[in-house]
Design an enzyme around this catalytic site. Structure first.
Site, PDB file in Angstrom:
ATOM      1  N   ASP A   1       0.829  -1.200   0.000  1.00  0.00           N
ATOM      2  CA  ASP A   1       0.000   0.000   0.000  1.00  0.00           C
ATOM      3  C   ASP A   1       0.870   1.259   0.000  1.00  0.00           C
ATOM      4  O   ASP A   1       0.635   2.200   0.764  1.00  0.00           O
ATOM      5  CB  ASP A   1      -0.947  -0.021   1.211  1.00  0.00           C
ATOM      6  CG  ASP A   1      -2.165   0.885   1.000  1.00  0.00           C
ATOM      7  OD1 ASP A   1      -2.406   1.304  -0.151  1.00  0.00           O
ATOM      8  OD2 ASP A   1      -2.859   1.178   1.992  1.00  0.00           O
TER       9      ASP A   1
ATOM     10  N   LYS B 263       1.823   4.628  -1.041  1.00  0.00           N
ATOM     11  CA  LYS B 263       1.126   5.773  -1.636  1.00  0.00           C
ATOM     12  C   LYS B 263       1.492   6.999  -0.808  1.00  0.00           C
ATOM     13  O   LYS B 263       1.997   6.864   0.330  1.00  0.00           O
ATOM     14  CB  LYS B 263      -0.386   5.554  -1.635  1.00  0.00           C
ATOM     15  CG  LYS B 263      -0.988   5.283  -0.275  1.00  0.00           C
ATOM     16  CD  LYS B 263      -2.477   5.015  -0.414  1.00  0.00           C
ATOM     17  CE  LYS B 263      -3.112   4.640   0.918  1.00  0.00           C
ATOM     18  NZ  LYS B 263      -4.517   4.315   0.818  1.00  0.00           N
TER      19      LYS B 263
ATOM     20  N   ASN C 143       0.777   7.267   2.882  1.00  0.00           N
ATOM     21  CA  ASN C 143       1.502   6.395   3.804  1.00  0.00           C
ATOM     22  C   ASN C 143       2.987   6.731   3.888  1.00  0.00           C
ATOM     23  O   ASN C 143       3.774   5.953   4.416  1.00  0.00           O
ATOM     24  CB  ASN C 143       1.313   4.929   3.406  1.00  0.00           C
ATOM     25  CG  ASN C 143      -0.096   4.450   3.727  1.00  0.00           C
ATOM     26  OD1 ASN C 143      -0.747   5.015   4.613  1.00  0.00           O
ATOM     27  ND2 ASN C 143      -0.581   3.449   3.001  1.00  0.00           N
TER      28      ASN C 143
ATOM     29  N   ASP D  61       2.214   2.744   7.873  1.00  0.00           N
ATOM     30  CA  ASP D  61       1.016   1.938   7.638  1.00  0.00           C
ATOM     31  C   ASP D  61       1.306   0.575   6.987  1.00  0.00           C
ATOM     32  O   ASP D  61       1.218   0.404   5.777  1.00  0.00           O
ATOM     33  CB  ASP D  61       0.005   2.724   6.788  1.00  0.00           C
ATOM     34  CG  ASP D  61      -1.352   2.026   6.788  1.00  0.00           C
ATOM     35  OD1 ASP D  61      -1.458   0.936   7.401  1.00  0.00           O
ATOM     36  OD2 ASP D  61      -2.287   2.557   6.181  1.00  0.00           O
TER      37      ASP D  61
ATOM     38  N   THR E 249      -4.422   0.586  -3.481  1.00  0.00           N
ATOM     39  CA  THR E 249      -5.195   1.792  -3.771  1.00  0.00           C
ATOM     40  C   THR E 249      -5.166   2.000  -5.286  1.00  0.00           C
ATOM     41  O   THR E 249      -4.079   1.937  -5.882  1.00  0.00           O
ATOM     42  CB  THR E 249      -4.560   2.990  -3.015  1.00  0.00           C
ATOM     43  OG1 THR E 249      -4.532   2.645  -1.624  1.00  0.00           O
ATOM     44  CG2 THR E 249      -5.349   4.267  -3.213  1.00  0.00           C
TER      45      THR E 249
HETATM   46  N1  LIG Z   1       3.867   7.835  13.123  1.00  0.00           N
HETATM   47  C1  LIG Z   1       3.122   8.833  12.670  1.00  0.00           C
HETATM   48  N2  LIG Z   1       3.519  10.096  12.803  1.00  0.00           N
HETATM   49  C2  LIG Z   1       2.750  11.094  12.347  1.00  0.00           C
HETATM   50  N3  LIG Z   1       1.592  10.934  11.704  1.00  0.00           N
HETATM   51  C3  LIG Z   1       1.147   9.675  11.538  1.00  0.00           C
HETATM   52  C4  LIG Z   1       1.888   8.567  12.011  1.00  0.00           C
HETATM   53  N4  LIG Z   1       1.225   7.452  11.690  1.00  0.00           N
HETATM   54  C5  LIG Z   1       0.116   7.851  11.034  1.00  0.00           C
HETATM   55  N5  LIG Z   1       0.049   9.163  10.926  1.00  0.00           N
HETATM   56  C6  LIG Z   1      -1.013   9.960  10.291  1.00  0.00           C
HETATM   57  O1  LIG Z   1      -2.212   9.247  10.428  1.00  0.00           O
HETATM   58  C7  LIG Z   1      -2.760   8.902   9.141  1.00  0.00           C
HETATM   59  C8  LIG Z   1      -3.455   7.566   9.256  1.00  0.00           C
HETATM   60  O2  LIG Z   1      -2.548   6.581   9.669  1.00  0.00           O
HETATM   61  P1  LIG Z   1      -2.500   5.131   9.038  1.00  0.00           P
HETATM   62  O3  LIG Z   1      -2.238   5.263   7.610  1.00  0.00           O
HETATM   63  O4  LIG Z   1      -1.538   4.309   9.792  1.00  0.00           O
HETATM   64  O5  LIG Z   1      -3.995   4.678   9.301  1.00  0.00           O
HETATM   65  P2  LIG Z   1      -4.867   3.497   8.623  1.00  0.00           P
HETATM   66  O6  LIG Z   1      -6.235   3.535   9.172  1.00  0.00           O
HETATM   67  O7  LIG Z   1      -4.133   2.241   8.753  1.00  0.00           O
HETATM   68  O8  LIG Z   1      -4.891   3.952   7.112  1.00  0.00           O
HETATM   69  P3  LIG Z   1      -5.669   3.174   5.940  1.00  0.00           P
HETATM   70  O9  LIG Z   1      -6.886   3.966   5.703  1.00  0.00           O
HETATM   71  O10 LIG Z   1      -4.709   3.251   4.806  1.00  0.00           O
HETATM   72  O11 LIG Z   1      -5.924   1.827   6.431  1.00  0.00           O
HETATM   73  C9  LIG Z   1      -1.593   8.972   8.211  1.00  0.00           C
HETATM   74  O12 LIG Z   1      -1.982   9.282   6.900  1.00  0.00           O
HETATM   75  C10 LIG Z   1      -0.764  10.088   8.813  1.00  0.00           C
HETATM   76  O13 LIG Z   1      -1.212  11.348   8.363  1.00  0.00           O
END
Ligand SMILES: Nc1ncnc2c1ncn2[C@@H]1O[C@H](COP(=O)(O)OP(=O)(O)OP(=O)(O)O)[C@@H](O)[C@H]1O
Length: 736
Positions: free
Chosen positions: A586, A588, A591, A609, A626
């Site tokens: 994934d 993109k 992420n 992610d 995606t």
């Molecule tokens: N370690 C981090 N530091 C700062 N911001 C973060 C961090 N981890 C995640 N984020 C922010 O949170 C958002 C969502 O996190 P993440 O992609 O892990 O969630 P997800 O629910 O697994 O996403 P998806 O919809 O792809 O499943 C990211 O796009 C980023 O903006």
């Protein structure tokens, strides 16, 4: 007796020369040299040689030579035949020479297996050789001749020295050629005939011209006039002297001259070299001209191929670029792989108007539709006419096909819609200054919106961290900024809602399992994880600059040097992951988290992610990812592996440089988007790409190869010349 070193060739040539004098001698068998002890003890003195000369038959001496060859460990046989053009020097020896070792000049030949070998022989041999040389009739100097296999345009040929001394009859040359060809290609039998490149039968050794090429035919095969692979020219042709030029020009009459590329440069055709303009001062080494040829000619472009066969014929497309098209022969191989003729290799290619394609530049000229043939007969009258159905198919392709450098008409393509909610980053200190100590009310309010009870928070987390703002909101998780109370360090808390993942819990397990294994500066680290009934809690390394999607939205597009930093970091993370057999699936902009400087320049990029990441033990088939970034092999459901990440990174690199993706569909409709991805057709349209260099275009073309087997690996991205530019200024070298 003191032992000196000369190459085995000197022994061989001595044997050969001696044999020429002794051809008619019949005498008792000579004492055999069968062991190292024999050689070093007796050390082949002048007397021994003369003794042998008087008593040995040629064949016995040859036999002894072979025994010596077999015994000597270093005679493993380098296949480059006649590498030193008969010049024998001590520098190819493996034993150290004592003073007095001589370097011998000779016009004699050597066998393939002996080319790099060495033996110990007495210096007296040198004297004998000199004496014998002066006492016999002058010998014809060995000619370096290149031989091709009849009808095989892909075989690059073998160059061997040929002289009257080495080959006393045509039969012995045939024998040698049979053996040598067998070593590298499949031949249907023994070499029986040698032809000139025009198909004239060669009957005597004297007809073989120095530096020229010939064709070996096995059994009674007729001469096949194909464009033989002249990719590796004999050394004598590396620069054109006046003499060789006239020779080449004489032969060139039989070939279609290559089209001129640059003033005064050499154009390479599938035949001898022809000079385009200029006098002798314009001479340049062939290999340099070859580079000019490739580098000036090859650019990513898609060609249409019509596979010879029953009408309506199969029509397919192929992306040509520097990776698959470094030479004319490589393009033929790439076409062979795509068109899959019943007759095997593609051997002839014609343009739509029936002109034979003979050189690399022809694939990158005005014609972009080609007929591909194997060995089948060509019916010029019929074959080059297109049936209505074929014409229709080509028209459709022409409509969609826009090659590099074309101007994009219509509105600028858009970025896809962001898949996660964006939260503007707050100034770090302010947020936590307001709440230095735990404030249950405030924290409960923070968690209210995502529907999380404060009491659900694991004790380990509640006791050690102060909760901050929500910074991210994905499909399955929310992410909050948190501060470690003791150290004041910032972290991210990702709370994965298990209810949203019903039936896909294994993805959560995989995310945690994979993240626990990872330790790389361009990958977000997992600090701790707590598994609770309804949520999974991950404490992660925090990145302050938000994600790359927002950075792209802000900047619209990035410079090549900014893009280079980002792609290096991403490729470094991918190559680390891939070396562990883990695919992210994934990749993109959402992420990829970034650290920015005060001007908004990207300093560091980190991959986040790992919700879809998994170990690759076999081909994967789950359709996931995606849409904008999905690789064609995922959509085609033919099985995929690590290279899908490279594809996604290729899409990102493209976006960084122009601000929109290479594959777009009106209104973000999935079906036409997937069709575009599967077609593999994209462009670098002006004006958005007009100031972007060829280096990065080449890298993108290699990352967006439809065929994962041909596509770059993540290591290849790091090794690409564009990626490596200005490397010392940054890029941390990190290995597991
Ligand atoms: N370690 C981090 N530091 C700062 N911001 C973060 C961090 N981890 C995640 N984020 C922010 O949170 C958002 C969502 O996190 P993440 O992609 O892990 O969630 P997800 O629910 O697994 O996403 P998806 O919809 O792809 O499943 C990211 O796009 C980023 O903006």
């Amino acid at each position: 007796m003191e032992v000196h070193t000369v190459t085995v060739n000197s022994l061989h040539c001595t044997v050969t020369e001696l044999s020429s004098l002794k051809a008619s001698t019949s005498a008792p068998a000579s004492p055999k040299v069968t062991s190292k002890k024999n050689i070093s003890n007796n050390a082949v003195s002048e007397a021994t040689i003369i003794e042998r000369l008087n008593h040995s038959s040629t064949c016995e001496l040859e036999k002894e030579y072979n025994e010596l060859k077999n015994w000597h460990g270093s005679l493993t046989g380098n296949k480059s035949v006649g590498k030193r053009n008969g010049s024998l020097s001590g520098d190819s020896s493996t034993t150290s020479a004592t003073p007095g070792t001589k370097t011998m000049e000779s016009g004699v030949t050597m066998s393939s297996a002996s080319a790099m070998a060495s033996l110990t022989v007495a210096p007296a041999v040198v004297q004998i050789k000199k004496r014998i040389s002066s006492s016999r009739t002058p010998a014809r100097k060995a000619h370096r001749i290149k031989f091709f296999r009849n009808g095989d345009r892909f075989y690059s040929g073998i160059t061997i020295p040929v002289s009257n001394e080495r080959y006393r009859s045509f039969e012995s040359l045939y024998e040698d050629l049979t053996r040598l060809l067998e070593e590298s290609v499949k031949i249907p039998g023994a070499v029986r005939t040698i032809y000139s490149m025009c198909g004239k039968k060669i009957n005597t050794l004297d007809e073989l011209e120095d530096g020229q090429s010939y064709v070996c035919s096995c059994n009674n095969e007729q001469f096949k006039k194909v464009e033989y692979n002249t990719g590796s020219q004999p050394l004598v042709n590396l620069t054109l002297s006046n003499n060789s030029r006239s020779n080449n020009q004489r032969l060139a009459k039989n070939y279609r001259p290559a089209s001129p590329l640059k003033n005064g440069s050499l154009a390479i055709s599938n035949g001898p070299i022809t000079v385009c303009g200029g006098g002798p001062d314009n001479r340049i080494p062939l290999n340099a001209s070859r580079l000019i040829n490739r580098d000036t000619v090859v650019h990513p472009r898609i060609v249409t191929l019509i596979r010879n066969g029953t009408k309506p014929r199969h029509i397919m497309r192929l992306l040509l670029n520097k990776r698959n098209s470094p030479s004319f022969e490589h393009v033929l191989t790439a076409i062979t792989q795509v068109v899959r003729l019943d007759t095997g290799y593609v051997r002839k290619v014609f343009t739509l108007s029936g002109i034979s394609v003979v050189q690399l530049a022809d694939f990158f000229g005005p014609d972009d539709i080609f007929f591909a043939y194997g060995t089948e007969r060509i019916n010029t009258a019929e074959d080059f006419k297109l049936e209505a159905e074929e014409q229709r198919a080509i028209n459709v392709i022409r409509k969609t096909l826009r090659t590099a450098g074309t101007t994009y008409k219509g509105p600028k393509p858009k970025m896809p819609i962001k898949s996660k909610k964006a939260y503007p980053p707050l100034v770090d200190s302010e947020e936590f200054k307001a709440a230095p100590a735990p404030d249950e009310q405030r924290e409960a309010a923070l968690l209210k919106n995502p529907g999380i009870e404060l009491d659900d928070l694991p004790v380990d987390i509640r006791d050690s961290y102060t909760l901050g703002q929500i910074i991210g909101d994905g499909n399955f998780a929310i992410v909050l900024k948190i501060m470690h109370r003791q150290t004041g360090n910032l972290y991210a808390l990702k709370i994965i809602d298990k209810n949203k993942c019903k039936g896909k819990e294994h993805y959560i397990d995989a995310e945690v399992r994979v993240m626990k294994k990872l330790d790389h500066p361009n990958i977000i680290s997992l600090i701790m994880n707590v598994d609770k009934h309804s949520n999974m809690y991950l404490v992660l390394e925090y990145v302050s600059g938000g994600d790359l999607f927002d950075a792209i939205t802000q900047a619209t597009r990035f410079s090549e040097s900014q893009s280079r930093i980002m792609i290096r970091h991403l490729a470094s993370a991918m190559s680390y992951l891939h070396s562990m057999g883990i695919v992210h699936r994934d990749i993109k902009p959402e992420n990829l988290l970034v650290e920015l400087d005060e001007h908004g320049n990207v300093l560091e990029l980190k991959l986040a992610d790992f919700g879809l990441a998994c170990e690759v033990n076999d081909l994967l088939f789950a359709v996931c990812g995606t849409p904008t970034y999905v690789a064609p092999e995922i959509l085609l459901e033919v099985g995929y592996g690590l290279k899908i990440d490279v594809w996604a990174a290729g899409i990102i690199l493209y976006i960084l440089l122009c601000g929109f993706p290479p594959f777009v569909a009106p209104d973000n409709q999935q079906e036409p988007l997937f069709d575009a991805i599967i077609s593999g057709i994209y462009e670098f349209p002006d004006p958005y790409w007009s100031d972007v260099g060829d280096g990065v275009r080449d890298l993108i073309a290699n990352m967006l190869q439809s065929d994962p087997n041909v596509r770059f690996t993540s290591e290849d991205i790091l090794d690409h010349y564009w990626t490596m530019e200005n490397e010392q200024n940054e890029c941390k070298n990190y290995s597991r």
